[in-house]
Design an enzyme around this catalytic site. Sequence first.
Site, PDB file in Angstrom:
ATOM      1  N   ASP A  55       0.592  -1.059   0.043  1.00 55.77           N
ATOM      2  CA  ASP A  55       0.106   0.358   0.075  1.00 55.77           C
ATOM      3  C   ASP A  55       1.075   1.258  -0.266  1.00 55.77           C
ATOM      4  O   ASP A  55       0.914   2.395   1.109  1.00 55.77           O
ATOM      5  CB  ASP A  55      -1.399   0.091   1.127  1.00 55.77           C
ATOM      6  CG  ASP A  55      -1.562  -0.885   1.515  1.00 55.77           C
ATOM      7  OD1 ASP A  55      -1.921  -1.817  -0.124  1.00 55.77           O
ATOM      8  OD2 ASP A  55      -1.670  -1.847   2.362  1.00 55.77           O
ATOM      9  N   GLU A  96     -11.712  -0.201  -3.423  1.00 57.99           N
ATOM     10  CA  GLU A  96     -10.630   0.324  -2.542  1.00 57.99           C
ATOM     11  C   GLU A  96      -9.381   1.292  -2.667  1.00 57.99           C
ATOM     12  O   GLU A  96      -9.728   0.952  -4.059  1.00 57.99           O
ATOM     13  CB  GLU A  96     -10.543  -0.606  -0.962  1.00 57.99           C
ATOM     14  CG  GLU A  96      -8.588  -1.337  -1.627  1.00 57.99           C
ATOM     15  CD  GLU A  96      -8.794  -2.949  -0.674  1.00 57.99           C
ATOM     16  OE1 GLU A  96      -9.423  -2.759   0.187  1.00 57.99           O
ATOM     17  OE2 GLU A  96      -8.174  -4.396  -1.601  1.00 57.99           O
TER      18      GLU A  96
HETATM   19  O1  FUB Z   1      -3.139  -3.521   3.258  1.00 54.48           O
HETATM   20  C1  FUB Z   1      -4.365  -3.686   3.781  1.00 54.48           C
HETATM   21  C2  FUB Z   1      -5.158  -3.210   2.753  1.00 54.48           C
HETATM   22  O2  FUB Z   1      -5.006  -4.475   2.178  1.00 54.48           O
HETATM   23  C3  FUB Z   1      -5.441  -2.007   2.514  1.00 54.48           C
HETATM   24  O3  FUB Z   1      -6.018  -1.074   3.199  1.00 54.48           O
HETATM   25  C4  FUB Z   1      -6.151  -2.421   1.319  1.00 54.48           C
HETATM   26  O4  FUB Z   1      -5.538  -1.154   0.207  1.00 54.48           O
HETATM   27  C5  FUB Z   1      -5.325  -3.588   0.689  1.00 54.48           C
HETATM   28  O5  FUB Z   1      -4.251  -3.262  -0.248  1.00 54.48           O
END
Ligand code: FUB
Length: 344
Positions: free
Chosen positions: A31, A243
């Site tokens: 991320d 996301e």
């Molecule tokens: O790293 C945890 C979660 O996985 C992140 O918040 C999301 O965007 C995904 O990458």
Amino acid sequence: MPEDPIHHIDFDKLNRNAISQPLVKHIYTADPSAHVFNGKIYIYPSHDIENNIPFDDLGSHFAMEDYHILSMDSPDSPAIDHGCALHVKDVPWAEKQMWAPDAAEKNGTYYLFFPAKDHEGIFRIGVAKSALPIGPFIPEPLPIPNSFSIDPAVFQDEDGAYYMYFGGIWGGQLQRWRTGSFKAEGEGPLAHLPQDNEQALCPKIARLSDDLLSFTETPKDVLIIDENGNPLLAGDNDRRFFEASWVHKYNGKYYFSYSTGDTHFLCYAIGDSPYGPFRYAGKILEPVVGWTSHHSICAYEGKWYLFYHDSSLSKGVTHLRSVKLTELFHDENGYIQTIQPYKN
Ligand code: FUB
């Protein structure tokens, strides 16, 4: 999030064919939110850790506890790990799952924005401050009022305004806030999602206060529209928001980019205002090894770079990821050339 069908992958071949290699190999990182501060590149990633938590569609096995900041003198330089910059045990309101963070600088102070589950199991977004881009960061005692869900991305516009984009569905809980208040878990990660023929859930935006510690407004929907101007539908899994919000500005246009989650693409949409609407414009990155895809886009000395992650170093363990970078190109019409993470 389901585990990948990794047993058939030849990882030696895949790593040979990867367009880039992990920036660090001594820890797992994911991320990546990249920024240039004082001429250097700083990367604010999640710090993935091994654990025995069973895989589920809520992402419980993403059980991260702290953040390590990476820095690079240039895109070709080695990445330096500056050690633990903030640990969940030092955040009074947070219990677990320190997920994807971002950072911003204002008047010589550095702000780390991060999601974590509070003691009621609800994702909130916190802020921590430091005099240095690498921390250590001192957290505020409470999360940002009215914050919820995950994946904060803070964009500083040319007029000096700072905006936070955030949100993520399934384990990121965005669907549980559809009515304005939190609907408790217990009915599975897909409960409260719209039907396929309904409008997709939107990421959120809120302008930040002058001290960057609160929202100046109730978070608003960031609308992503199709080629006809209609909002993307929830069943449009190849294009709808899941996301990993990010915004960059290119030639006066705002580019909102994000992950489609269960279809594993990084996509983008273009708009004329930080609030949108944003018109879907295409894919940035084809699927990587690992379930998640999450990125940032950052300019350095006139070139643009995509910071992203994959699970190739861990041989496909979806919650053990590694941050990478590669150059990104806008064509003469402003469209981003789709990146294939592995050569044939
Ligand atoms: O790293 C945890 C979660 O996985 C992140 O918040 C999301 O965007 C995904 O990458």
